[in-house]
Design a protein around this motif. Sequence first.
Motif, PDB file in Angstrom:
ATOM      1  N   LEU A 214      24.384  16.532  -1.087  1.00 12.22           N
ATOM      2  CA  LEU A 214      25.007  15.399  -1.773  1.00 12.22           C
ATOM      3  C   LEU A 214      25.019  15.613  -3.278  1.00 12.22           C
ATOM      4  CD1 LEU A 214      25.969  12.437  -2.160  1.00 12.22           C
ATOM      5  CD2 LEU A 214      23.569  11.753  -1.961  1.00 12.22           C
ATOM      6  N   VAL A 215      23.873  15.991  -3.831  1.00  8.98           N
ATOM      7  CA  VAL A 215      23.765  16.173  -5.277  1.00  8.98           C
ATOM      8  C   VAL A 215      24.579  17.380  -5.739  1.00  8.98           C
ATOM      9  CG1 VAL A 215      22.152  16.549  -7.184  1.00  8.98           C
ATOM     10  CG2 VAL A 215      21.491  15.069  -5.283  1.00  8.98           C
ATOM     11  N   LEU A 216      24.594  18.440  -4.952  1.00  8.52           N
ATOM     12  CA  LEU A 216      25.362  19.638  -5.315  1.00  8.52           C
ATOM     13  C   LEU A 216      26.860  19.354  -5.314  1.00  8.52           C
ATOM     14  CD1 LEU A 216      23.485  22.411  -3.279  1.00  8.52           C
ATOM     15  CD2 LEU A 216      23.248  21.880  -5.713  1.00  8.52           C
ATOM     16  N   GLN A 217      27.324  18.644  -4.297  1.00  8.90           N
ATOM     17  CA  GLN A 217      28.754  18.326  -4.219  1.00  8.90           C
ATOM     18  C   GLN A 217      29.180  17.352  -5.310  1.00  8.90           C
ATOM     19  OE1 GLN A 217      29.759  16.989  -0.264  1.00  8.90           O
ATOM     20  NE2 GLN A 217      29.602  19.039   0.614  1.00  8.90           N
ATOM     21  N   ALA A 218      28.258  16.506  -5.734  1.00  6.23           N
ATOM     22  CA  ALA A 218      28.589  15.548  -6.789  1.00  6.23           C
ATOM     23  C   ALA A 218      28.743  16.230  -8.143  1.00  6.23           C
ATOM     24  CB  ALA A 218      27.515  14.469  -6.865  1.00  6.23           C
ATOM     25  N   PHE A 219      27.937  17.284  -8.378  1.00  3.95           N
ATOM     26  CA  PHE A 219      27.944  17.947  -9.689  1.00  3.95           C
ATOM     27  C   PHE A 219      27.968  19.471  -9.520  1.00  3.95           C
ATOM     28  CE2 PHE A 219      25.113  14.210  -9.620  1.00  3.95           C
ATOM     29  CZ  PHE A 219      25.853  13.328 -10.392  1.00  3.95           C
ATOM     30  N   PRO A 220      29.016  20.024  -8.947  1.00  6.14           N
ATOM     31  CA  PRO A 220      29.055  21.474  -8.676  1.00  6.14           C
ATOM     32  C   PRO A 220      28.967  22.329  -9.938  1.00  6.14           C
ATOM     33  CG  PRO A 220      31.224  20.492  -8.366  1.00  6.14           C
ATOM     34  CD  PRO A 220      30.258  19.359  -8.496  1.00  6.14           C
ATOM     35  N   GLU A 221      29.493  21.816 -11.054  1.00 10.00           N
ATOM     36  CA  GLU A 221      29.485  22.607 -12.284  1.00 10.00           C
ATOM     37  C   GLU A 221      28.078  22.790 -12.848  1.00 10.00           C
ATOM     38  OE1 GLU A 221      30.134  18.335 -13.763  1.00 10.00           O
ATOM     39  OE2 GLU A 221      30.287  19.519 -11.935  1.00 10.00           O
ATOM     40  N   CYS A 222      27.145  21.973 -12.392  1.00 13.34           N
ATOM     41  CA  CYS A 222      25.776  22.066 -12.901  1.00 13.34           C
ATOM     42  C   CYS A 222      24.903  23.021 -12.082  1.00 13.34           C
ATOM     43  CB  CYS A 222      25.130  20.686 -12.932  1.00 13.34           C
ATOM     44  SG  CYS A 222      25.933  19.540 -14.092  1.00 13.34           S
ATOM     45  N   CYS A 223      25.463  23.549 -10.986  1.00  9.67           N
ATOM     46  CA  CYS A 223      24.685  24.464 -10.140  1.00  9.67           C
ATOM     47  C   CYS A 223      24.431  25.791 -10.843  1.00  9.67           C
ATOM     48  CB  CYS A 223      25.407  24.719  -8.821  1.00  9.67           C
ATOM     49  SG  CYS A 223      25.629  23.243  -7.822  1.00  9.67           S
ATOM     50  N   ALA A 224      25.225  26.109 -11.846  1.00 15.91           N
ATOM     51  CA  ALA A 224      25.067  27.375 -12.564  1.00 15.91           C
ATOM     52  C   ALA A 224      24.126  27.253 -13.756  1.00 15.91           C
ATOM     53  CB  ALA A 224      26.433  27.882 -13.032  1.00 15.91           C
ATOM     54  N   LEU A 225      23.559  26.073 -13.979  1.00 20.06           N
ATOM     55  CA  LEU A 225      22.599  25.900 -15.068  1.00 20.06           C
ATOM     56  C   LEU A 225      21.324  26.679 -14.761  1.00 20.06           C
ATOM     57  CD1 LEU A 225      22.981  22.061 -15.756  1.00 20.06           C
ATOM     58  CD2 LEU A 225      23.986  23.960 -17.036  1.00 20.06           C
ATOM     59  N   VAL A 226      20.717  27.243 -15.787  1.00 18.03           N
ATOM     60  CA  VAL A 226      19.546  28.093 -15.581  1.00 18.03           C
ATOM     61  C   VAL A 226      18.299  27.487 -16.219  1.00 18.03           C
ATOM     62  CG1 VAL A 226      20.973  30.170 -15.482  1.00 18.03           C
ATOM     63  CG2 VAL A 226      20.003  29.444 -17.676  1.00 18.03           C
ATOM     64  N   ASP A 227      17.130  27.918 -15.726  1.00 15.41           N
ATOM     65  CA  ASP A 227      15.863  27.470 -16.300  1.00 15.41           C
ATOM     66  C   ASP A 227      15.437  28.416 -17.419  1.00 15.41           C
ATOM     67  OD1 ASP A 227      14.903  29.745 -15.064  1.00 15.41           O
ATOM     68  OD2 ASP A 227      13.896  28.681 -13.441  1.00 15.41           O
ATOM     69  N   ASP A 228      14.206  28.289 -17.868  1.00 11.73           N
ATOM     70  CA  ASP A 228      13.732  29.110 -18.984  1.00 11.73           C
ATOM     71  C   ASP A 228      13.671  30.596 -18.636  1.00 11.73           C
ATOM     72  OD1 ASP A 228      13.466  26.824 -20.481  1.00 11.73           O
ATOM     73  OD2 ASP A 228      11.325  26.574 -20.058  1.00 11.73           O
ATOM     74  N   ASP A 229      13.667  30.926 -17.337  1.00 14.54           N
ATOM     75  CA  ASP A 229      13.651  32.316 -16.895  1.00 14.54           C
ATOM     76  C   ASP A 229      15.056  32.830 -16.571  1.00 14.54           C
ATOM     77  OD1 ASP A 229      10.819  32.580 -17.037  1.00 14.54           O
ATOM     78  OD2 ASP A 229      10.664  31.434 -15.170  1.00 14.54           O
ATOM     79  N   GLY A 230      16.059  32.003 -16.909  1.00  9.76           N
ATOM     80  CA  GLY A 230      17.431  32.401 -16.647  1.00  9.76           C
ATOM     81  C   GLY A 230      17.825  32.317 -15.187  1.00  9.76           C
ATOM     82  N   MET A 231      17.057  31.593 -14.402  1.00 11.23           N
ATOM     83  CA  MET A 231      17.294  31.522 -12.963  1.00 11.23           C
ATOM     84  C   MET A 231      18.031  30.248 -12.570  1.00 11.23           C
ATOM     85  SD  MET A 231      13.624  32.971 -11.549  1.00 11.23           S
ATOM     86  CE  MET A 231      14.224  33.320  -9.889  1.00 11.23           C
ATOM     87  N   THR A 232      19.035  30.421 -11.738  1.00 13.44           N
ATOM     88  CA  THR A 232      19.719  29.282 -11.139  1.00 13.44           C
ATOM     89  C   THR A 232      18.944  28.862  -9.890  1.00 13.44           C
ATOM     90  OG1 THR A 232      21.089  30.663  -9.695  1.00 13.44           O
ATOM     91  CG2 THR A 232      21.944  30.192 -11.915  1.00 13.44           C
ATOM     92  N   LEU A 233      19.375  27.770  -9.284  1.00 19.78           N
ATOM     93  CA  LEU A 233      18.752  27.357  -8.028  1.00 19.78           C
ATOM     94  C   LEU A 233      18.948  28.421  -6.957  1.00 19.78           C
ATOM     95  CD1 LEU A 233      19.756  23.580  -7.882  1.00 19.78           C
ATOM     96  CD2 LEU A 233      17.568  24.569  -8.578  1.00 19.78           C
ATOM     97  N   LEU A 234      20.080  29.130  -7.009  1.00 18.85           N
ATOM     98  CA  LEU A 234      20.342  30.181  -6.028  1.00 18.85           C
ATOM     99  C   LEU A 234      19.349  31.330  -6.193  1.00 18.85           C
ATOM    100  CD1 LEU A 234      22.110  31.139  -3.712  1.00 18.85           C
ATOM    101  CD2 LEU A 234      23.677  32.136  -5.395  1.00 18.85           C
ATOM    102  N   HIS A 235      19.018  31.689  -7.425  1.00 17.16           N
ATOM    103  CA  HIS A 235      17.991  32.711  -7.664  1.00 17.16           C
ATOM    104  C   HIS A 235      16.674  32.308  -6.989  1.00 17.16           C
ATOM    105  CE1 HIS A 235      20.525  34.115 -11.104  1.00 17.16           C
ATOM    106  NE2 HIS A 235      19.931  35.269 -10.882  1.00 17.16           N
ATOM    107  N   ILE A 236      16.266  31.086  -7.232  1.00 18.27           N
ATOM    108  CA  ILE A 236      14.977  30.610  -6.721  1.00 18.27           C
ATOM    109  C   ILE A 236      14.973  30.601  -5.198  1.00 18.27           C
ATOM    110  CG2 ILE A 236      13.363  28.669  -6.702  1.00 18.27           C
ATOM    111  CD1 ILE A 236      14.478  27.902  -9.473  1.00 18.27           C
TER     112      ILE A 236
END
Length: 369
Positions: A214-236
């Motif tokens: 639900l959250v991913l479909q609502a904001f797909p453009e934010c799925c590519a945001l990275v954390d301090d290690d440069g990791m997306t949710l897909l990396h994790i």
Amino acid sequence: MSTNSELYNLCHYLSEYERTEEAWKALEQWLNFNKDDIVTFRAAAMYQDGYSSNSCLYMLMTVPGVSLDMVQIFIKNAPELLRMKNVHGHIPLTMACDWGAPLEVVKALVDAYPEGVRNACQMGSFPCHDACVVLAERADHIKMLQSLSVLNVLLENFPESIDLEFQNQTLPQFLRRVSLNEDFKIDKDHVYLMQRQAFRGAFFGEFSALLLKLVLQAFPECCALVDDDGMTLLHIACENMSGKAKEIEIIMDLLDASPKSSSIIDALGRTPSQLLKVAASRKDENGMFLLHRQAASVNGSLTVNFLNLLFTAYPEIIAERDNYGMLPLHHACINNKVFSLDVLILFLQLYPESVCQKIETSTGQSQMF
């Protein structure tokens, strides 16, 4: 003052006026005195005003700080209250979600009346829509997590609600709309926190994959945001992949929401596919790799994006045979009514020679597929 209207007035006072310690104590005293007199309690609890038809329990759901113990007294002695609607078609669960009631209160209401999650008010919205509005308004870490937990309970009991339309919008579209700021833009910091919490709860905890979807479909453009290690949710997700069906479902949802995230390089120079190699190259007791198992799955849990990711992570997987002498394509062909034609075509594009490969049985015989 009658006993019936006395309980109603105590609840109404807390809902509309002062929420003082004295007001709470007065209500608690009434409940403790009458909770064992089922006839008196039920008659008082079922009382509704003549204007809005609000019940006692309905009004209590609008009061911050209402306790689970208090709500359970109503549920035990007057369960009919859970179905009772006011003039707008709202039931107590509707108001609990609308006013951000504690998770344990919402769970108690849902457990006692599961059909309540499917109650549509006169405007056509469901309790999950009210929960989405509260979620969109909560920037505090702890309060946001509670709102996600409430929404998770609703989705688990009403999974098809994610695709139902209200005001010509699906639930993800509705969540996006109510999350817009005054400039009609998305607050990426707010969404980043929301997605991270939903992901952690779904991948490592008790949240359903549907909540994250639900959250991913609502904001797909934010799925590519990275954390301090440069990791997306897909990396994790790829780094922590163990092969569980829920993890695979989450990875596919992440890919569908943001295919480009599969090519993002983290601070250590790693792509998600590189992190997935360990899981993709691991055999089970049947000699089956992850791709074999997904191709054999009757749940249709294999998408074009996920197949591409697995192939990139471990190219050899496409030509590997399991203990039954079968290639991943063989399993996919058996499941031809489950997978899309695009998935089967991609199999052939990645390994054209597979169309001529026979199934090699344990006896050494070859079987044309």
